[in-house]
Design an enzyme around this catalytic site. Sequence first.
Site, PDB file in Angstrom:
ATOM      1  N   ASP A   1       0.821  -1.240   0.164  1.00 25.00           N
ATOM      2  CA  ASP A   1       0.081   0.029   0.045  1.00 25.00           C
ATOM      3  C   ASP A   1       0.885   1.160   0.028  1.00 25.00           C
ATOM      4  O   ASP A   1       2.086   1.245   0.599  1.00 25.00           O
ATOM      5  CB  ASP A   1      -0.817   0.190   1.151  1.00 25.00           C
ATOM      6  CG  ASP A   1      -1.953   0.997   1.308  1.00 25.00           C
ATOM      7  OD1 ASP A   1      -2.189   1.600   0.100  1.00 25.00           O
ATOM      8  OD2 ASP A   1      -2.689   1.389   2.399  1.00 25.00           O
TER       9      ASP A   1
ATOM     10  N   HIS B   1       2.919   3.546  -9.166  1.00 26.18           N
ATOM     11  CA  HIS B   1       2.790   2.081  -9.381  1.00 26.18           C
ATOM     12  C   HIS B   1       4.157   1.585  -9.828  1.00 26.18           C
ATOM     13  O   HIS B   1       4.434   0.380  -9.944  1.00 26.18           O
ATOM     14  CB  HIS B   1       1.487   1.886 -10.271  1.00 26.18           C
ATOM     15  CG  HIS B   1       0.251   2.172  -9.517  1.00 26.18           C
ATOM     16  ND1 HIS B   1       0.022   1.915  -8.291  1.00 26.18           N
ATOM     17  CD2 HIS B   1      -0.702   3.093  -9.952  1.00 26.18           C
ATOM     18  CE1 HIS B   1      -1.245   2.271  -8.015  1.00 26.18           C
ATOM     19  NE2 HIS B   1      -1.707   2.988  -9.101  1.00 26.18           N
TER      20      HIS B   1
ATOM     21  N   LEU C   1      11.195 -20.716  -3.721  1.00 27.41           N
ATOM     22  CA  LEU C   1      10.419 -19.605  -3.077  1.00 27.41           C
ATOM     23  C   LEU C   1       9.477 -19.742  -4.049  1.00 27.41           C
ATOM     24  O   LEU C   1       9.260 -19.841  -5.119  1.00 27.41           O
ATOM     25  CB  LEU C   1      11.027 -18.304  -3.209  1.00 27.41           C
ATOM     26  CG  LEU C   1      10.057 -17.143  -2.900  1.00 27.41           C
ATOM     27  CD1 LEU C   1       9.659 -17.046  -1.477  1.00 27.41           C
ATOM     28  CD2 LEU C   1      10.541 -15.708  -3.375  1.00 27.41           C
TER      29      LEU C   1
END
Length: 251
Positions: free
Chosen positions: A26, A43, A137
């Site tokens: 956020d 962004h 991962l």
Amino acid sequence: MTLSSGQTMSDAAPGRPPRHVAIIMDGNGRWAAKRHLPRAAGHRQGVEAVRVIVRAAGELGIEYLTLYGFSSENWKRPVEEVNDLMGLLRLYIRRDLAELHQNGVCIRIIGDRHHLEPDIVALIEEAEALTANNTRLQLLIAFNYGGQNEIASAVRRIAREVKEGRLDPEAITPETVARFLDTAGVPDPDLIIRTSGEKRLSNFLIWQSAYSELVFSDALWPDFTPDRLQEAIAEYQRRDRRFGGRPAAGA
């Protein structure tokens, strides 16, 4: 002590590093506004932060990393911003897929794909197929994802199983529900981090987060560094996870 789905007694030990870290990314818009830049710039910088944190997660030995990229409620944003976010997903997969694969990252996209453009779905499927056998991962990207929608979808699928006689309704347990979620086969997040100082889950992994530890960082997502990730993990390691139980006598 009763443990949540996917957890074991060893996972509850204080000081143990988290197997699964989930992050609500956020603050991109506020990062851009502070610099008098368009939201799109925030962004784009957020994607750079994703690249850095994914690398750091692998180096720190985290097994599962889930990132909240685009919520089902984000469609309410201006069309230009939505289009920019879609373009960034395309860019991230096209630009980073080879590196992620080389580094042993397994990619999994969770969320509703029905309303995504066909080329995005094709990119997602290509990324998942290419990296399916990687084990260093597990990277889950929640895209067009909403926790309530996920649970509703799971309930519909369970109802069909019951209707068709493949599932006894009396045998439905929390573990049953977990098998029908987008995250089936993935342990519940040990640690959920939210950046930007906001203190809510915003419809993110609301079933899976029943016993997650929550850490809220004031850093805006583009400013969230590996050092801040390590700080959040250190905070997690200081906590005593009881999963609804109590410590043993004398502990």
